[in-house]
Each structure stands twice: as structure tokens, then as C-alpha cells.
Design a protein around this motif. Structure first.
Motif, PDB file in Angstrom:
ATOM      1  N   UNK A  22       0.815  -1.212   0.000  1.00 30.53           N
ATOM      2  CA  UNK A  22       0.000   0.000   0.000  1.00 30.53           C
ATOM      3  C   UNK A  22       0.856   1.271   0.000  1.00 30.53           C
ATOM      4  N   UNK A  23       2.177   1.146   0.089  1.00 32.34           N
ATOM      5  CA  UNK A  23       3.060   2.310   0.118  1.00 32.34           C
ATOM      6  C   UNK A  23       3.115   2.930  -1.272  1.00 32.34           C
ATOM      7  N   UNK A  24       2.703   4.195  -1.372  1.00 34.76           N
ATOM      8  CA  UNK A  24       2.649   4.885  -2.653  1.00 34.76           C
ATOM      9  C   UNK A  24       4.042   5.372  -3.068  1.00 34.76           C
ATOM     10  N   UNK A  25       4.294   5.447  -4.374  1.00 32.56           N
ATOM     11  CA  UNK A  25       5.597   5.914  -4.852  1.00 32.56           C
ATOM     12  C   UNK A  25       5.790   7.400  -4.594  1.00 32.56           C
ATOM     13  N   UNK A  26       7.034   7.793  -4.515  1.00 27.75           N
ATOM     14  CA  UNK A  26       7.388   9.187  -4.258  1.00 27.75           C
ATOM     15  C   UNK A  26       8.389   9.627  -5.317  1.00 27.75           C
ATOM     16  N   UNK A  27       8.163  10.813  -5.863  1.00 24.48           N
ATOM     17  CA  UNK A  27       9.145  11.407  -6.764  1.00 24.48           C
ATOM     18  C   UNK A  27      10.148  12.114  -5.868  1.00 24.48           C
ATOM     19  N   UNK A  28      11.338  11.569  -5.791  1.00 23.58           N
ATOM     20  CA  UNK A  28      12.366  12.115  -4.905  1.00 23.58           C
ATOM     21  C   UNK A  28      13.042  13.334  -5.518  1.00 23.58           C
ATOM     22  N   UNK A  29      13.575  14.169  -4.637  1.00 20.95           N
ATOM     23  CA  UNK A  29      14.388  15.284  -5.106  1.00 20.95           C
ATOM     24  C   UNK A  29      15.643  14.714  -5.762  1.00 20.95           C
ATOM     25  N   UNK A  30      16.092  15.378  -6.789  1.00 26.26           N
ATOM     26  CA  UNK A  30      17.278  14.913  -7.503  1.00 26.26           C
ATOM     27  C   UNK A  30      18.498  15.022  -6.606  1.00 26.26           C
ATOM     28  N   UNK A  74      -5.394  -0.271  -4.800  1.00 23.66           N
ATOM     29  CA  UNK A  74      -5.958  -1.390  -5.564  1.00 23.66           C
ATOM     30  C   UNK A  74      -5.980  -2.606  -4.654  1.00 23.66           C
ATOM     31  N   UNK A  75      -7.164  -3.021  -4.280  1.00 23.21           N
ATOM     32  CA  UNK A  75      -7.345  -4.136  -3.349  1.00 23.21           C
ATOM     33  C   UNK A  75      -6.475  -3.939  -2.110  1.00 23.21           C
ATOM     34  N   UNK A  76      -5.541  -4.863  -1.855  1.00 25.92           N
ATOM     35  CA  UNK A  76      -4.681  -4.735  -0.672  1.00 25.92           C
ATOM     36  C   UNK A  76      -3.345  -4.072  -0.998  1.00 25.92           C
ATOM     37  N   UNK A  77      -3.240  -3.461  -2.138  1.00 25.11           N
ATOM     38  CA  UNK A  77      -1.981  -2.850  -2.558  1.00 25.11           C
ATOM     39  C   UNK A  77      -2.232  -1.587  -3.348  1.00 25.11           C
ATOM     40  N   UNK A  78      -1.510  -1.462  -4.464  1.00 24.12           N
ATOM     41  CA  UNK A  78      -1.641  -0.265  -5.285  1.00 24.12           C
ATOM     42  C   UNK A  78      -1.415  -0.600  -6.751  1.00 24.12           C
TER      43      UNK A  78
END
Length: 134
Positions: free
Chosen positions: A80-88, A113-117
Motif C-alpha cells: 500500500x506504500x505509494x511511490x514518491x518522486x524524490x528530489x534529484x 488497488x485491493x490490498x496494494x496499489x
């Protein structure tokens, strides 16, 4: 316009990254998709690698859809951890994948999405929005 969809489950391991690239290349070729195939391959490799690196083992699902001229590719995993756009960062060797997705795709996002993403991106046909040649 025609619409096509495909979905395949892959193990969440490093060997699935080149496999996902090859699947995308072959499916887009079969569909005669007008997108830049190298961009699609690169972006799917980033999404699958993120699952392998951050979502743990199990299974991921690669989803492809071509509706009219637009291509949508998604990767579903059990985290369930969403992606992050990291600082360069010029000192970190990794962490640029979502920056690539944001830069090369026309649209992208993440949703529960269900039990994830599901993390997805969309590509317009190659050449759309580019200036006409003189």
C-alpha cells in the motif's frame, strides 16, 4: 478505433524487469501501437524495479491497454506504500525512477488497488505535440 488489453502476473524478482520490457516491446509491436516503444520499455522497467526493490516478494501484475491512440501501462503490487518522486540527488546512485516516469510519460499516477496499489503511466502516440517540420 480499436481497443486492446493485456494482463500478466510476474514474480516480484529482478528477473522480471527484463521480462516486462520484452513483453511490452512484443505486445506494442503486435498491436502496432504508435507510441515510442523504447520510452514504454524504460518506464515499465522502472515501475517493475520499484516493486522488486520496495514492495517485497510475491506477485506483481503488468497491465497494458491501448484505447484509441493512448497507451496505458500499470503495475499492480501488494504494497500500500505509494511511490514518491524524490528530489534529484547527485550523490545517490538510485532513486530517479519515478522522476523518469514523471518526465517521460504524458500522465502518470498511483491509486489504491485491493490490498496494494496500481502505479500507471500513459503515453500519447509518438510525435503528438511536437512542432511540424518546416
Amino acid at each position: 478505433m480499436s481497443s486492446f488489453t493485456a494482463s500478466i502476473d510476474l514474480p516480484s524478482r529482478a528477473s522480471s524487469v527484463p521480462l516486462a520490457r520484452r513483453l511490452v516491446r512484443d505486445v506494442l509491436h503486435t498491436w502496432h501501437a504508435p507510441q515510442d516503444r523504447e520510452d514504454a520499455e524504460l518506464l515499465v522497467a522502472e515501475l517493475v524495479a520499484n516493486v522488486v526493490d520496495h514492495a517485497g516478494g510475491g506477485v506483481l501484475t503488468l497491465e497494458l491497454g491501448l484505447a484509441g491512440a493512448w497507451l496505458r501501462i500499470g503495475v499492480v503490487d501488494g504494497s500500500a506504500v505509494m511511490p514518491v518522486v524524490r528530489a534529484l540527488s547527485l550523490t545517490e546512485e538510485r532513486g530517479r525512477g519515478m522522476r523518469l516516469v514523471a518526465a517521460l510519460s504524458d500522465r502518470w499516477g498511483a491509486e489504491e488497488h485491493r490490498d496494494g496499489k496500481r502505479v500507471w503511466f500513459e503515453l500519447a502516440p509518438a510525435g503528438v505535440g511536437e512542432p511540424a517540420e518546416l
